[in-house]
Write an enzyme that holds these catalytic residues in place. Structure first.
Site, short mmCIF file in Angstrom:
data_model
loop_
_atom_site.label_atom_id
_atom_site.label_comp_id
_atom_site.label_asym_id
_atom_site.label_seq_id
_atom_site.Cartn_x
_atom_site.Cartn_y
_atom_site.Cartn_z
N LEU A 145 11.58 -24.66 -0.62
CA LEU A 145 12.18 -23.38 -1.00
C LEU A 145 11.24 -22.59 -1.89
O LEU A 145 10.88 -21.46 -1.58
CB LEU A 145 13.51 -23.62 -1.72
CG LEU A 145 14.24 -22.35 -2.20
CD1 LEU A 145 14.63 -21.46 -1.02
CD2 LEU A 145 15.48 -22.72 -3.03
N GLY A 151 9.76 -18.27 -7.36
CA GLY A 151 10.48 -19.46 -7.77
C GLY A 151 11.93 -19.14 -8.06
O GLY A 151 12.83 -19.46 -7.29
N TRP A 176 5.07 -26.78 -5.12
CA TRP A 176 5.74 -27.73 -6.02
C TRP A 176 6.82 -28.52 -5.28
O TRP A 176 7.94 -28.64 -5.75
CB TRP A 176 6.33 -27.02 -7.25
CG TRP A 176 5.33 -26.23 -8.04
CD1 TRP A 176 5.30 -24.87 -8.18
CD2 TRP A 176 4.22 -26.75 -8.76
NE1 TRP A 176 4.22 -24.51 -8.95
CE2 TRP A 176 3.53 -25.66 -9.33
CE3 TRP A 176 3.72 -28.04 -8.97
CZ2 TRP A 176 2.38 -25.80 -10.11
CZ3 TRP A 176 2.57 -28.19 -9.75
CH2 TRP A 176 1.93 -27.09 -10.30
N THR A 178 8.31 -31.84 -4.07
CA THR A 178 8.37 -33.29 -4.26
C THR A 178 8.45 -33.98 -2.89
O THR A 178 9.19 -33.54 -2.01
CB THR A 178 9.58 -33.67 -5.12
OG1 THR A 178 9.43 -33.11 -6.41
CG2 THR A 178 9.71 -35.18 -5.25
N CYS A 252 22.61 -26.53 -1.92
CA CYS A 252 21.83 -27.77 -2.03
C CYS A 252 21.32 -27.94 -3.44
O CYS A 252 21.37 -29.05 -4.01
CB CYS A 252 20.66 -27.74 -1.05
SG CYS A 252 21.11 -27.61 0.70
N ALA A 256 21.77 -30.99 -6.29
CA ALA A 256 20.67 -31.67 -6.96
C ALA A 256 20.76 -31.50 -8.48
O ALA A 256 20.46 -32.44 -9.23
CB ALA A 256 19.34 -31.12 -6.45
N ARG A 282 9.91 -51.48 -37.70
CA ARG A 282 8.74 -50.90 -38.35
C ARG A 282 9.00 -50.82 -39.86
O ARG A 282 9.98 -50.21 -40.29
CB ARG A 282 8.48 -49.51 -37.79
CG ARG A 282 7.44 -48.69 -38.53
CD ARG A 282 6.04 -49.19 -38.31
NE ARG A 282 5.05 -48.22 -38.78
CZ ARG A 282 3.75 -48.42 -38.76
NH1 ARG A 282 3.26 -49.56 -38.28
NH2 ARG A 282 2.91 -47.48 -39.18
N GLU A 377 14.86 -26.77 -10.28
CA GLU A 377 16.29 -26.59 -9.98
C GLU A 377 16.93 -25.57 -10.91
O GLU A 377 18.10 -25.67 -11.26
CB GLU A 377 17.07 -27.91 -10.04
CG GLU A 377 16.37 -29.13 -9.51
CD GLU A 377 16.09 -29.08 -8.03
OE1 GLU A 377 16.29 -28.01 -7.43
OE2 GLU A 377 15.64 -30.08 -7.49
N PHE A 397 20.83 -10.31 -13.66
CA PHE A 397 19.69 -10.78 -12.87
C PHE A 397 18.81 -9.61 -12.40
O PHE A 397 17.62 -9.75 -12.29
CB PHE A 397 20.17 -11.55 -11.64
CG PHE A 397 20.69 -12.93 -11.97
CD1 PHE A 397 19.81 -14.00 -12.03
CD2 PHE A 397 22.03 -13.14 -12.24
CE1 PHE A 397 20.28 -15.28 -12.34
CE2 PHE A 397 22.50 -14.41 -12.53
CZ PHE A 397 21.63 -15.48 -12.59
#
Length: 398
Positions: A145, A151, A176, A178, A252, A256, A282, A377, A397
C-alpha cells in the site's frame, strides 16, 4: 459478615497486578503459553544476534513453525486457519512482540493484512489457491500500500493497473513492505479507471521485483523491501472482486492495528521486566537501586501504564469478538499503547543506565523497534486526527 467478605485475598502478583488473567479462560491461557514457549525457544536465544546483524535467518522455517502453531491468519475461519478469538490473537501478538517487533510484524502482515484481504475481499478461487498455504506458513505474503511519496495519504497513490483485453497490467512502486523479498504472493493496491482496487500478485510474475531495504536502525530482525511492478501482466481474475475504494486497504489496516495494540504491550512488558530485575539486583551506595524512591516511582508509573494498556487491549478484543469494535476505537488503542510502550522503554533504559544501550538487555532493541511501530499502520498524527474528527465532527485531514 458475608462468605465473600471472609474469603482471603489472593496474593499480589507482580506480573499481573490488576488480575487481568482472571478475565481469560483456560484456552486463552493455553494459547498464550504455547506462543510464549515457542518465542522463548526459537527467538529469544538468537534475537540479539539477528538484530545486530540486521537479518532474520531461517524466516521460511520460522513461518512454517508459526503456521503449525496456528498463528498465521489466526482469527480467520476456514481454509486451514485456526478460527481463534480476537483476544486469543491479541495474546499471541503480545507474546511475539515481547520477543521482538519484527517477529510480530511477520505474523501481522501475513495474517492481518495479506490473508485478511484475500479472506474478506477475494473470490472463492483466490481463497482456495492461497489461504491454506499461507495459513501453514508454506507461502509468505506481503501487502503493498505505502509508496515512496505516499504514506499517510494512500488515496494519492501512483501505482496504476490498466485493462488490456482480459488482462490487467500493473505498474508502480511500493515502499517499506514487510516480508516483500521473501513473499510468494503480494496483495497490491492500485489506482484503476474505476477506483482503487486490490490485486493478488504472484511474486514470480514477469516484471515484479522486491529489492530488500538495508541500513535500517529499527526492525532490524525483519525483512523489509521495496516492491517494483514494471508492467506486470495479470489475468483478469487477479483483482479482489469484493471491494472498490480505500475501504478495502483501510479495513485491513484496522485489523492489523488491533494486533499492534496488544503487541506494543509485549515490547513494553519485556523492557519493564528487565528494569525490575535490574533494579532488584544492581547495587549502588550499598544497596539495590530498587530500594530508592526515584527508582520505585519510575517502576510504579511504568507498571500503571503497562497494565492499563493490556486492559485496554483486552477490552478492544472483547468488542471485536462481539462485532462492536469501531475503527476509531482501534486508533485510540494504537495511539495510546505504542506511545506508552515507547515511554516505558525509555524509562527502563534510565534504570539500566549505560547497560540499557547494550544488546545483552532487550530494552534499546525494543525502543528502536517501537519507533517504526509508532509510524506504520498510521502515524501518531493520523490517529490523533481520526480521534479529533470523531470527537468534534470536523474533518482536519484536508
Amino acid at each position: 459478615m458475608s462468605a465473600r467478605a471472609r474469603t482471603p485475598l489472593p496474593p499480589f502478583d507482580r506480573a499481573d497486578p490488576l488480575g487481568i488473567d482472571d478475565l481469560l479462560d483456560p484456552e486463552d491461557l493455553a494459547i498464550r503459553g504455547t506462543v510464549r514457549d515457542w518465542a522463548a525457544d526459537r527467538v529469544l536465544p538468537h534475537i540479539a544476534e539477528w538484530y545486530e546483524k540486521g537479518e532474520l535467518p531461517g524466516i521460511r522455517e520460522l513461518a512454517r513453525e508459526l503456521g503449525s502453531l496456528g498463528a498465521l491468519g489466526m482469527s480467520l475461519e476456514g481454509y486451514g486457519c485456526a478460527g481463534a478469538s480476537a483476544v486469543q490473537y491479541g495474546l499471541a501478538c503480545l507474546e511475539l512482540e515481547a520477543a521482538d517487533s519484527g517477529i510480530r510484524s511477520l505474523v501481522s502482515v501475513q495474517g492481518s493484512l495479506a490473508m485478511y484481504a484475500i479472506h474478506r475481499f477475494g473470490s472463492e478461487e483466490q481463497k482456495q489457491r492461497w489461504l491454506p498455504g499461507m495459513a501453514a506458513g508454506e507461502i509468505i505474503g506481503c501487502f503493498g500500500l505505502t509508496e515512496p511519496d505516499h504514506g499517510s495519504d494512500p488515496a494519492a497513490m501512483r501505482t496504476f493497473a490498466k485493462k488490456d483485453g482480459a488482462d490487467w497490467v500493473l505498474t508502480g512502486r511500493k515502499m517499506w513492505i514487510t516480508n516483500g523479498s521473501v513473499a510468494g504472493v503480494a496483495v497490491v493496491w492500485a489506482q484503476t479507471d474505476d477506483g482503487i482496487r486490490g490485486f493478488v500478485v504472484p511474486t514470480d510474475a514477469a516484471g515484479f521485483s522486491a529489492p530488500e531495504i538495508k541500513h535500517k536502525w529499527s526492525l532490524r530482525a525483519s525483512v523489509t523491501s521495496e516492491l517494483v511492478m514494471d508492467e506486470v501482466r495479470l489475468p483478469g481474475d487477479a483483482v479482489l472482486p469484493e471491494v472498490v475504494g480505500l475501504k478495502g486497504p483501510l479495513s485491513c489496516l484496522s485489523h492489523a492495528r488491533y494486533g499492534i495494540v496488544w503487541g506494543a504491550m509485549g515490547a513494553a512488558r519485556s523492557s519493564f521486566d528487565a528494569a525490575v530485575e535490574y533494579a532488584r539486583t544492581r547495587e549502588q551506595f550499598g544497596r539495590p537501586i530498587g530500594g530508592f524512591q526515584l527508582t520505585q516511582a519510575k517502576l510504579a508509573d511504568m507498571a500503571v501504564e503497562l497494565h492499563k494498556g493490556v486492559l485496554l487491549a483486552h477490552h478492544l478484543g472483547r468488542r471485536m469478538d462481539a462485532g462492536r469494535l469501531r475503527p476509531e476505537q482501534v486508533s485510540f488503542g494504537k495511539l495510546n499503547n505504542v506511545r506508552e510502550a515507547i515511554e516505558i522503554c525509555r524509562t527502563s533504559r534510565t534504570i539500566l543506565g549505560a547497560n540499557g544501550i547494550s544488546l545483552e538487555y532487550p530494552v534499546m532493541r525494543h525502543a528502536t523497534n517501537l519507533e517504526s511501530v509508532l509510524t506504520y499502520e498510521g502515524t501518531v498524527e493520523m490517529h490523533q486526527l481520526v480521534l479529533g474528527k470523531a470527537l468534534t465532527g470536523l474533518d482536519a485531514f484536508r
